[in-house]
Every structure is written in structure tokens, then in C-alpha cells.
Design an enzyme around this catalytic site. Structure first.
Site, PDB file in Angstrom:
ATOM      1  N   SER A  67      36.915  41.342  35.261  1.00  0.00           N
ATOM      2  CA  SER A  67      38.212  40.758  34.898  1.00  0.00           C
ATOM      3  C   SER A  67      38.125  39.317  34.411  1.00  0.00           C
ATOM      4  CB  SER A  67      39.167  40.827  36.094  1.00  0.00           C
ATOM      5  OG  SER A  67      39.648  42.139  36.262  1.00  0.00           O
ATOM      6  N   LYS A  70      39.757  38.626  31.109  1.00  0.00           N
ATOM      7  CA  LYS A  70      41.172  38.293  30.903  1.00  0.00           C
ATOM      8  C   LYS A  70      41.380  36.848  30.470  1.00  0.00           C
ATOM      9  CE  LYS A  70      42.980  41.864  34.050  1.00  0.00           C
ATOM     10  NZ  LYS A  70      41.931  42.406  34.886  1.00  0.00           N
ATOM     11  N   SER A 131      45.434  39.434  38.659  1.00  0.00           N
ATOM     12  CA  SER A 131      44.538  40.176  37.781  1.00  0.00           C
ATOM     13  C   SER A 131      45.069  41.577  37.493  1.00  0.00           C
ATOM     14  CB  SER A 131      43.125  40.262  38.388  1.00  0.00           C
ATOM     15  OG  SER A 131      42.174  40.584  37.402  1.00  0.00           O
TER      16      SER A 131
END
Length: 440
Positions: A67, A70, A131
Site C-alpha cells: 500500500s 497509494k 489505507s
């Protein structure tokens, strides 16, 4: 090329007049003897302002970023806000795909309802704090129409940052197998995003440099998503180094965690102490499931090492006259030489425990301004840039941007007028007979 050694100048004149030590052997040389040991597959520590590398281990090898992906999504979102294409109150309608992903609570998610609208701000906060994967996909679809089109833009962005050897297949950092068949065209069903620690650090640097407001959200320890509705859910930040969380550390205010089976536990952290900000990356620091704090413990080691073992030190001040350096010869000038001065400040992170070794600098004149004898033609104006002061041991000082050449412009410290007519003519005659002598 004319080179004038300035080691003596910096050791004596500068350290005496400016009251600072000019000491270092270089970050790479120092790190090899005094580096910190990090329990992770890869790790990196850099200074945010300059990109100087204070620690690296396997930082060039592409590994799973999960993640941390992102951060690229955040950057593009801020671009859209800045361009006026979106605002924080813009409405986003949730697609079936984003809805399906948001209902998988084996992943990090907030509940989204298909066909309903949410604000950009709500979805961004869910992405940055929790997230949330469904929220990330919904934002990507809002901006580019589809996740695949958004991935193309992420790839273009990574290229523009000078990042190489990366693979990006989706916006979330999840393994493609979790996306219910909605993965990037022609990508493998189990493909996953990868990038080096240096690559993801560049993303973090650019995000902080261009959109520092990201820290306003990344630093939020906990927030209620859609508070007051039946979909309300507490979003506790996965960055456990924030205030009130299990691995709290003063000064930490970002930036992005990530966890998958493939990547293990990853974390791009950032912390500020006084006027200094560091960026850290740990990759594969445990699996993130049974060793949930390891990435933060290792990040703490990196931050301790950076803040406690290094000093951000001014090596050369701005507007310092290089009195002990060889002045630059002037052709056809009222004076035979012009003295030199610095035009900028040069600063580095310098190890606190260091040998008494002066920095070596070289003055490198701009050869385009010189004749074959290494002289500059008069007149010379005060402040005219005539060359550079270049650090000699650059191989021992590393930067996240490999193209960085650490130097500062050097200017004329005084105006040298052109000599009178007869002096110029005499010089021409001398040059003529000198050239004849050289021939015979």
C-alpha cells in the site's frame, strides 16, 4: 583545466572566520564502519531537503511495495485538486468494482455502498488514514474513468520522477488475485506492484515537496468514517508511530504503510526534529501479521541513527571571499587577477563521530570563459559567475538523485576594468612574438 586546492583555505580561513569545523570523510565511508543494522529485506534513510543518503541496504533492488503504492495516488489526487479538476467536496459515485473490494474485510477497507455518492475528502481520508482499498479505487475511477487508465498515469508519474525498475499493476498495492478479475490488461493474476526503496523514497520526497499538506491527514491517529451514520467505522491509522498509538514517537507525522504476503511489512516514514526532516523506508520488516510492530521498531532505529549520529553542517557559507585560493588570471585587465567568492551556502549531513580530516574542494573555472592560457578576458563584473567550488570526495557522499553534483557557483569578488589602449596593444604584441617563439 585550472584547479586550485582549497583544503588549506577551508581548514584554516573558513573554520577560523566562520567558527565551524570542516570535518568529514563522506557518508558512504562513514556508514561502512558505523552504520546501523536494520532487520528488514531493504532499508533506506535520507535527508528530505537534499536527498543525501545516510543509510542504505539493498535499496536499489525492486521489492513489493504493497500500500505504499497509494502515495502515487495521493500525488495525482493533489494534482487534480490543484488544477481545479476536483475539489474536496466533489462527489464520487461508487462503482460495483469499488463496492465489491470495499466489502472484503480481510483487507483494509471502509464500507462503501454501490451507486451512492461520497465526497473526495471522505475517500481521501479513508485512503490516507486507513489505507482503504475500495476508496482508493473509487478515487482512481473518478479521476481517470477506470483503474487501468489511472495505472497508466501512475506509470507516467513514476517515469517523470526518474524511477526505474518498477512494476505497477493497480492503485492499491494488493496482489491482483484480490481484485476479482479487475486487474490491469495482460498482467498476471498474481502480479503485484514492486519498486526499490530508493524509488519509493523519491515518491515520498516529491509528495512532501509539492504537496506538504498531505501531512495534515497522514498524521491523524484515528478518525470516524461517516460519523453519525449507520456506516460509521473507526479508522485507526496503520502508522503506529503516531501519537497515542502502540509505537508512538515524537516528530513522526507520516507517511504510508503497506502489508501483503509478498511484500511483508513495509513502511515509508517521515519525522521532523527542529528544522531537519528525514525520510525512512523499510521493506520486508517481518510479515506484518505476527510481527506487527517490527517495521516501526526498525524505523525508530533509522530515525535515531539519522538524528543522533549526524549533524546537518554548513561547510561553506555564502559570500565568503576565497582569499587563500589562487585568484583567477585576467587578460587585458587593469588588475592581473580577480579574487573569488562563493554565491551560495553548501551544507551536508556530517557524522558527529568523525576523524579530524578537512574537506577537500577544487575550484573549477568555466572553461568557456578562459583562453588557452587559462585567463579570463577583462572586463569582469562583480558577481559574474566564473566557475564552481566542487567537493572532491563526491564518491563518498551519496544522494537519492544520482545526477546530483554537489558544488556551488563561484563569482568574481570585485570588478576588474579593461586595461587602457596601450596596455592591450602591448599584450597583443607580446602574444604575437610569443607564438612565433613557440613555433621556432
Amino acid at each position: 583545466m585550472i584547479k586550485s586546492k582549497l583544503t588549506k583555505l577551508l581548514k584554516v580561513a573558513l573554520s577560523a572566520s566562520l567558527a565551524f569545523p570542516v570535518l568529514m570523510t563522506g557518508s558512504a565511508a562513514y556508514a561502512s564502519e558505523h552504520d546501523v543494522k536494520i532487520e528488514a529485506d531493504a532499508s533506506l534513510l535520507i535527508d528530505y531537503k537534499t536527498g543525501q543518503i545516510l543509510h542504505e541496504e539493498d535499496a536499489d533492488e525492486a521489492k513489493g511495495i504493497a500500500s505504499m503504492t497509494k502515495m502515487l495516488v495521493e500525488y495525482i489526487l493533489f494534482q487534480e485538486i490543484e488544477a481545479g479538476n476536483l475539489d474536496w467536496d466533489s462527489e464520487v459515485t461508487i462503482s460495483d468494482y469499488a463496492h465489491e473490494i470495499s466489502q472484503n474485510y480481510a483487507l483494509s477497507n471502509v464500507p462503501l455502498r454501490a451507486g451512492e455518492t461520497y465526497t473526495v475528502e471522505e475517500l481521501y481520508e479513508a485512503l490516507a488514514i486507513y489505507s482503504a482499498n475500495g476508496a482508493t479505487i473509487a478515487l482512481a475511477e473518478k479521476i481517470e474513468g477506470s483503474e487501468s487508465a489511472f495505472v497508466d498515469r501512475m506509470r507516467t508519474l513514476a517515469d517523470s520522477f526518474g524511477i526505474k525498475d518498477y512494476e505497477i499493476y493497480n492503485t492499491t498495492g494488493l496482489n491482483n488475485s484480490y481484485l476479482n478479475g479487475n486487474h490491469y490488461p495482460d498482467s498476471d493474476e498474481d502480479a503485484e506492484n514492486v519498486m526499490s526503496a530508493k524509488g519509493i523514497a523519491k515518491v515520498a520526497m516529491k509528495l512532501l515537496e509539492d504537496y506538504p499538506e498531505v501531512l495534515e491527514t497522514s498524521s491523524v491517529p484515528e478518525k470516524i468514517f461517516r460519523e453519525g451514520t449507520q456506516d460509521a467505522i473507526s479508522m485507526r491509522n496503520w502508522n503506529w508511530m503516531l501519537k497515542g498509538l502502540p509505537n508512538e514517537r515524537e516528530g513522526v507525522d507520516g507517511l504510508k504503510t503497506g502489508t501483503t504476503d509478498f511484500a511483508g511489512a513495509t513502511f515509508t516514514g517521515t519525522a521532523k526534529r527542529d528544522d531537519q526532516r528525514l525520510i525512512s523506508v523499510v521493506m520486508g520488516a517481518g510479515d506484518g501479521f505476527t510481527e506487527r510492530s517490527q517495521r516501526f521498531v526498525e524505523t525508530g532505529k533509522l530515525l535515531d541513527y539519522g538524528f543522533d549520529e549526524w549533524n546537518y553542517t554548513t561547510l561553506v557559507e555564502q559570500d565568503v571571499t576565497l582569499d587563500d585560493a589562487d585568484a583567477l588570471p585576467v587578460k587585458n585587465g587593469a588588475e592581473e587577477k580577480v579574487t573569488l567568492k562563493t554565491t551560495e551556502t553548501l551544507a551536508y549531513y556530517v557524522p558527529k563521530q568523525e576523524d579530524d580530516e578537512a574537506v577537500g574542494y577544487t575550484f573549477e573555472p568555466n572553461e568557456e570563459l578562459l583562453n588557452e592560457k587559462g585567463e579570463i578576458e577583462a572586463p569582469v563584473e562583480t558577481g559574474a559567475i566564473v566557475g564552481e567550488l566542487v567537493l572532491e570526495d563526491q564518491e563518498n557522499i551519496d544522494f537519492i538523485d544520482s545526477d546530483v553534483k554537489e558544488s556551488i557557483p563561484v563569482a568574481a569578488a570585485e570588478t576588474i576594468e579593461r586595461a587602457g589602449f596601450f596596455t592591450v596593444v602591448l599584450n597583443i604584441v607580446k602574444d604575437f612574438f610569443g607564438s612565433l617563439k613557440d613555433r621556432f
